[in-house]
Write an enzyme that holds these catalytic residues in place. Structure first.
Site, short mmCIF file in Angstrom:
data_model
loop_
_atom_site.label_atom_id
_atom_site.label_comp_id
_atom_site.label_asym_id
_atom_site.label_seq_id
_atom_site.Cartn_x
_atom_site.Cartn_y
_atom_site.Cartn_z
N PRO A 119 -44.14 105.27 62.04
CG PRO A 119 -41.96 105.49 62.83
CD PRO A 119 -43.25 106.24 62.63
CD GLU A 120 -49.11 101.26 61.82
OE1 GLU A 120 -49.54 100.10 61.95
OE2 GLU A 120 -49.71 102.15 61.19
#
Ligand code: ZN
Length: 279
Positions: free
Chosen positions: A2-3
């Site tokens: 996840p960014e």
């Protein structure tokens, strides 16, 4: 992994569930998830405290309490799971094969929030102040914040001799970009990921800034439609590959010029780019 857009979508989904709620109790099933802190530290710290705000900085989720805060970091593939109540949590979590993996759970009057990372890279930490967390304290400008201006971005670029790709991954400069969206931003800005950050001309810096903002905005839209479903422990973001132009496309034609996308190693991680139109 996840960014910023994925974490922001998680925060927006989590906020109405837990903001204003009091933490009745904390279950630590796998103490590795709170390391180097101890399970008893988290339990004593959080029990009875109220969540005043749910925020994000870089890739961190912040549960801001009436005193202190809890940070959640998903690392490679941590995620959140929601249960109706403690009975459902204790009936489904970590009980047998194919049950729901939960490392840490926070119990509220109207439900239970679980933090889960079967690979145990993700972390849950409790802090008296954001300054006590070296990870939080070292974060640079959040790429989605108003402080992320072209002027500030140019200053940061000018101060760095690192390759652009490494520069964008450095959370102490600009916070929130990971491997995927840094590759994508460089493709949209038509910049070679191997260029030194300080070599960018004003026009190129402006292009990269614009690309970062628009890539993150588009990804966030995608992450919110559909929004995360914490009730489904298998849930993950869908459809992001449709917006990707370079990431994971080695050997496939560049969507701009048709040249095969190349993959190189930078800082031990894969960079995807078009040798022809990224200068
Ligand atoms: Zn190209």
């Amino acid at each position: 992994m996840p960014e910023l857009p994925e974490v922001e979508a998680v925060v927006r989904t989590l906020r109405p569930l837990v903001q204003g709620q009091k933490i009745r109790c904390v279950h630590v099933f796998h103490p590795i998830a709170v390391k180097p802190q101890s399970a008893s530290h988290l339990v004593q710290f959080a029990t009875g405290r109220r969540i005043q705000q749910v925020d994000r900085r870089g890739k961190y989720v912040l549960l801001v309490l009436d005193r202190g805060l809890i940070t959640l970091h998903f690392r490679l593939d941590g995620q959140l799971v929601w249960f109706s109540d403690a009975a459902e949590l204790l009936g489904r979590a970590n009980v047998r094969e194919n049950s729901v993996h939960v490392d840490v759970a926070f119990e509220f009057a109207k439900g239970v929030l679980g933090f889960a990372d079967p690979r145990h890279f993700g972390r849950v930490h409790a802090w008296e102040s954001p300054k006590d967390s070296s990870g939080l304290a070292s974060l640079g400008i959040d790429a989605l914040s108003k402080d992320f201006t072209i002027a500030r971005f140019r200053e940061l670029l000018a101060a760095s001799v690192r390759p652009l790709k490494d520069f964008l991954l450095d959370q102490t400069r600009v916070a929130g970009l990971g491997n995927i969206y840094s590759c994508e931003s460089l493709w949209h800005a038509r910049l070679d990921p191997r260029r030194r950050a300080k070599s960018l001309k004003p026009e190129e810096a402006r292009r990269l800034h614009k690309a970062i903002v628009s890539v993150l905005a588009r990804a966030l839209e995608c992450c919110l439609h559909p929004a995360p479903d914490f009730r489904d422990s298998q849930w993950w973001f869908q459809g992001l590959e449709k917006i990707l132009r370079t990431y994971g496309r080695e050997g496939e034609p560049c969507r701009r010029c048709g040249t095969a996308i190349q993959r190189i190693e930078q800082g031990g991680r894969s960079t995807y780019f078009c040798r022809r139109c990224q200068k």
